[in-house]
Motif scaffolding. Structure first.
Motif, mmCIF file in Angstrom:
data_model
loop_
_atom_site.group_PDB
_atom_site.id
_atom_site.type_symbol
_atom_site.label_atom_id
_atom_site.label_comp_id
_atom_site.label_asym_id
_atom_site.label_seq_id
_atom_site.Cartn_x
_atom_site.Cartn_y
_atom_site.Cartn_z
ATOM 1 N N PRO A 481 0.784 -1.268 0.138
ATOM 2 C CA PRO A 481 0.067 0.001 -0.031
ATOM 3 C C PRO A 481 0.843 1.165 -0.068
ATOM 4 C CG PRO A 481 -0.900 -1.536 1.674
ATOM 5 C CD PRO A 481 0.595 -2.241 1.119
ATOM 6 N N GLN A 482 2.283 1.179 0.354
ATOM 7 C CA GLN A 482 2.947 2.388 0.463
ATOM 8 C C GLN A 482 3.872 2.683 -0.564
ATOM 9 O OE1 GLN A 482 5.136 2.513 4.308
ATOM 10 N NE2 GLN A 482 3.152 2.446 5.402
ATOM 11 N N ILE A 483 3.636 1.687 -1.694
ATOM 12 C CA ILE A 483 4.488 1.807 -2.868
ATOM 13 C C ILE A 483 4.438 3.189 -3.583
ATOM 14 C CG2 ILE A 483 2.649 1.135 -4.419
ATOM 15 C CD1 ILE A 483 4.867 -0.540 -5.948
ATOM 16 N N ARG A 484 5.523 3.626 -4.199
ATOM 17 C CA ARG A 484 5.630 5.042 -4.754
ATOM 18 C C ARG A 484 5.097 4.763 -6.074
ATOM 19 N NH1 ARG A 484 11.698 6.807 -4.550
ATOM 20 N NH2 ARG A 484 11.865 4.744 -5.556
ATOM 21 N N LEU A 485 4.577 6.096 -6.617
ATOM 22 C CA LEU A 485 4.048 5.699 -8.078
ATOM 23 C C LEU A 485 5.086 5.435 -9.027
ATOM 24 C CD1 LEU A 485 1.403 6.483 -9.193
ATOM 25 C CD2 LEU A 485 2.042 8.560 -10.017
ATOM 26 N N ARG A 486 6.337 5.968 -8.980
ATOM 27 C CA ARG A 486 7.217 5.456 -10.002
ATOM 28 C C ARG A 486 7.630 3.929 -9.956
ATOM 29 N NH1 ARG A 486 13.106 8.359 -8.769
ATOM 30 N NH2 ARG A 486 11.743 10.114 -9.611
ATOM 31 N N ASP A 487 7.576 3.622 -8.722
ATOM 32 C CA ASP A 487 7.792 1.980 -8.610
ATOM 33 C C ASP A 487 6.537 1.313 -8.963
ATOM 34 O OD1 ASP A 487 10.515 2.485 -7.332
ATOM 35 O OD2 ASP A 487 9.752 2.578 -5.355
ATOM 36 N N LEU A 488 5.397 1.826 -8.740
ATOM 37 C CA LEU A 488 4.177 1.101 -9.131
ATOM 38 C C LEU A 488 4.159 0.936 -10.831
ATOM 39 C CD1 LEU A 488 1.359 0.145 -8.625
ATOM 40 C CD2 LEU A 488 0.672 2.455 -8.816
ATOM 41 N N ALA A 489 4.491 2.252 -11.295
ATOM 42 C CA ALA A 489 4.754 2.129 -12.894
ATOM 43 C C ALA A 489 5.671 1.053 -13.507
ATOM 44 C CB ALA A 489 5.011 3.534 -13.311
ATOM 45 N N ALA A 490 6.779 1.055 -12.782
ATOM 46 C CA ALA A 490 8.219 0.204 -12.978
ATOM 47 C C ALA A 490 7.614 -1.360 -12.835
ATOM 48 C CB ALA A 490 9.132 0.292 -12.444
ATOM 49 N N ARG A 514 -7.074 6.736 -1.211
ATOM 50 C CA ARG A 514 -5.931 7.231 -1.190
ATOM 51 C C ARG A 514 -5.783 8.254 0.004
ATOM 52 N NH1 ARG A 514 -4.901 9.788 -6.522
ATOM 53 N NH2 ARG A 514 -6.559 11.031 -6.258
ATOM 54 N N THR A 515 -4.789 7.993 0.871
ATOM 55 C CA THR A 515 -4.596 9.030 1.927
ATOM 56 C C THR A 515 -3.360 9.381 2.037
ATOM 57 O OG1 THR A 515 -6.053 7.381 3.426
ATOM 58 C CG2 THR A 515 -4.685 9.080 4.557
ATOM 59 N N ARG A 516 -3.413 10.897 2.316
ATOM 60 C CA ARG A 516 -2.029 11.829 2.299
ATOM 61 C C ARG A 516 -1.304 11.655 3.738
ATOM 62 N NH1 ARG A 516 0.852 13.829 -2.115
ATOM 63 N NH2 ARG A 516 2.103 15.254 -1.466
ATOM 64 N N ALA A 517 -0.252 11.208 3.678
ATOM 65 C CA ALA A 517 0.802 11.097 4.833
ATOM 66 C C ALA A 517 1.948 11.631 4.609
ATOM 67 C CB ALA A 517 1.009 9.421 5.130
ATOM 68 N N TYR A 523 -2.175 4.216 -0.296
ATOM 69 C CA TYR A 523 -3.303 3.600 -0.900
ATOM 70 C C TYR A 523 -3.785 2.384 -0.132
ATOM 71 C CZ TYR A 523 -1.774 6.400 -4.958
ATOM 72 O OH TYR A 523 -1.372 7.317 -5.733
ATOM 73 N N SER A 524 -5.236 2.350 -0.105
ATOM 74 C CA SER A 524 -5.919 0.993 0.350
ATOM 75 C C SER A 524 -6.802 0.450 -0.662
ATOM 76 C CB SER A 524 -6.477 1.402 1.964
ATOM 77 O OG SER A 524 -5.631 1.958 2.709
ATOM 78 N N VAL A 525 -6.922 -0.817 -0.483
ATOM 79 C CA VAL A 525 -7.882 -1.704 -1.375
ATOM 80 C C VAL A 525 -9.181 -1.763 -0.715
ATOM 81 C CG1 VAL A 525 -8.436 -3.730 -2.626
ATOM 82 C CG2 VAL A 525 -5.970 -2.721 -2.687
ATOM 83 N N VAL A 526 -10.276 -1.532 -1.337
ATOM 84 C CA VAL A 526 -11.628 -1.560 -0.662
ATOM 85 C C VAL A 526 -12.030 -2.916 -1.180
ATOM 86 C CG1 VAL A 526 -13.885 -0.629 -0.568
ATOM 87 C CG2 VAL A 526 -12.048 0.936 -0.572
ATOM 88 N N PHE A 527 -12.345 -3.872 0.075
ATOM 89 C CA PHE A 527 -12.879 -5.182 -0.488
ATOM 90 C C PHE A 527 -14.476 -4.941 -0.498
ATOM 91 C CE2 PHE A 527 -8.982 -6.294 1.196
ATOM 92 C CZ PHE A 527 -8.553 -7.326 0.368
#
Length: 561
Positions: A481-490, A514-517, A523-527
């Motif tokens: 859930p704490q992955i950076r957008l750059r790493d997510l894209a990669a 999406r929560t700002r920290a 990010y959190s997935v909604v089940f």
């Protein structure tokens, strides 16, 4: 006392201004572009320095000052190059609106005194300089040929449009040969197909039967005689002979370039790269002087060529990359043409290009970084998108840079997990500091296994997958859930901009929150959310996550991961 000598180079004369460490002018002299006068100037400036450090600088690296450059290099002088555009912009910060050779030379000397990022000017080796002259001559002849063909077609369109559109005069030598003998509708009809074919065959034309048949068919379609046809046909005949002569000159130049380029020590490496032939290899050597050590690093070379995007970051805005405005257009042309050529001659390059087209990554968008190495732009940077995954040039502003020299076998392997961010590299040998084909090694995998490993890591060798990019993004967020957008894209294998768009779609549809920290997003997935396609009606997201992300468990309906 250290001195700086700035030279405003010209064709017939040069102007030299010498300044000291405080910017005071010690010499301002106009010198003819003659060996005796230039040697005298060199002696005068050396006397002023009195054995102290002396730095020369000029705004041209070939052409008019070639003799002066050879003299300075031959006498072991420290010579720097300041591009003329830099001098033009720098002169605006000095007093006065006037422009003179003396002022330009003073600006050059003062910039050399203040700046530490100027590159040394080297004369280049004998073979590279010769190749630069030959390729420049070839470019001139090619331009003359294009102009002559355009004039020929325009003139032919004036009185015989059917024949103008029948042949491609840039490719068909037989069509050019035809115009030297038969070039009017009535003349071709009188000659007839058999006679025209016999004449073409006698003069060594290929496909004489097809050319004769097409010409007669075009002549039969026009019965009207246009005014001034007789004058027009004389001009067309002259232009056809001119184009044929230029074709012969170009063939001779190509043969000479192919013979000369084999004498250079780097030719074998260049010709081993997809899309590079003798002419492009010669242009590359001519543009670089045959010495890659002048660029110091792959980052520097990528910036000079124009393959590295220019950041436009300010404040909290980051990752804003654009096409560079300052780059070596000759080198960029070499890489762009090599990419286009590789599409025809290299199946792997063609497969990579087609894969990018399917993903929609070759659209007209601002230049941006791509985690898998392809440029997402139109214009100069789009040249990188035409190259294969293991022949792509350095397109990221990343400090982690893998270096490989095929001749020496030296390699610096990227850290595990960095191979995607370091995927599009300009491979420069540590021993020879020269461009070599990409032989990427991912986490110790042998070079010949790279293609298989690349497909295994990113799925880039597969044309399609069972899950969409939206599903891959959601699954990746569920795992981290704490992955950076750059790493997510990669990880997913899309651009950073595409990953951001997909994440926004998932947030808007209620599949993730999406929560700002601080400065980062969590990010959190909604089940408990249903699938969106009618085919999957009755199934929920929980079922997919339970199979592919079992370590996260299955929270109660409506809760977050």
């Amino acid at each position: 006392m250290q001195l700086w000598a700035g030279i405003d180079a010209g064709k017939a004369h040069h102007h030299c201004v010498v300044i000291d460490g405080e910017g005071n002018r010690l010499l301002s002299q106009k010198v003819p572009n003659d060996e005796a006068a230039l040697i005298q100037l060199l002696g005068t400036v050396l006397d002023l320095s009195d054995g102290g450090p002396l730095v020369w600088a000029m705004d041209l690296n070939h052409g008019g000052p070639a003799l002066l450059i050879a003299l300075l290099v031959g006498h072991g002088q420290n010579l720097l190059y300041i591009p003329g555009r830099t001098v033009h912009h720098a002169s605006k910060i000095y007093r006065g609106d006037g422009k003179t050779d003396a002022k330009d030379a003073a600006v050059i000397a003062d910039q050399a005194r203040m700046r530490t990022d100027l590159q040394p000017l080297r004369a280049g080796d004998e073979i590279s300089v010769g190749l630069r002259l030959l390729t420049a001559r070839r470019a001139d002849k090619s331009a003359d040929r294009v102009r002559s063909i355009n004039r020929l077609k325009a003139q032919l369109l004036e009185y015989f449009p059917a024949l103008e559109r029948t042949f491609d005069y840039s490719r068909s030598k037989a069509a050019l040969m035809l115009l030297t003998k038969y070039r009017t509708p009535d003349g071709i009809r009188r000659a007839g197909q058999a006679r025209t074919q016999a004449w073409l065959k006698k003069h060594g034309a290929r496909s004489s039967a097809a050319v004769a048949a097409a010409a007669v068919e075009a002549a039969k379609s026009q019965q009207t005689v246009v005014p001034a046809q007789r004058i027009g046909e004389v001009i067309v005949a002259a232009l056809a002979r001119e184009v044929a002569s230029l074709n012969e000159e170009l063939e001779e130049l190509d043969a000479l370039i192919s013979e000369k380029v084999t004498e250079h020590r780097h030719t074998e490496v260049l010709l081993s790269m997809p899309g590079f032939g003798p002419v492009l290899a010669a242009e590359f050597l001519g543009a670089t002087g045959g010495d890659m050590t002048v660029f110091q690093s792959a980052d520097r070379f990528a910036g000079v060529v124009g393959l590295a995007p220019a950041p436009r970051d300010s404040g909290r805005i980051s990752g804003n990359h654009h096409r560079p405005r300052r780059y070596d257009r000759r080198l960029l042309r070499v890489f762009f043409l090599s990419g286009l050529s590789a599409l025809k001659s290299c199946p792997a390059s063609r497969a990579y290009y087609d894969r990018k087209r399917v993903k929609g990554n070759l659209t007209s968008r601002p230049c941006s970084r791509s985690p898998d190495g392809g440029s997402m732009s139109s214009g100069p940077c789009s040249a990188t998108a035409l190259l294969t995954p293991w022949y792509r040039w350095h397109h990221h502003l990343q400090p982690d840079l893998a270096v490989y020299d095929r001749r020496l076998g030296n390699e610096t392997i990227p850290a595990p997990g960095d191979h995607k961010r370091c995927g599009c590299l300009l491979w420069i040998g540590t021993g020879g500091a020269f461009v070599v084909p990409r032989s990427a090694i991912v986490q110790g995998v042998a070079t010949e296994d790279f293609e298989a490993k690349e497909s295994e890591v990113s799925g880039s060798g597969i044309g399609w997958t069972f899950l969409t990019n939206h599903a891959h993004v959601l699954l990746t967020i569920a795992r981290d859930p704490q992955i950076r957008l750059r790493d997510l894209a990669a990880t997913v294998g899309v651009t950073e901009r595409a990953a951001q768009k997909i994440a926004a779609d998932l947030v808007e549809a209620g599949y993730i929150t999406r929560t700002r920290a601080g400065r980062r997003n969590i990010y959190s997935v909604v089940f408990g959310r249903p699938f969106r396609h009618p085919v999957d009606a009755g199934h929920q997201l929980d079922e997919l996550l339970a199979v592919l992300v079992p370590e996260k468990g299955q929270p109660a309906e409506g809760t977050k991961a």
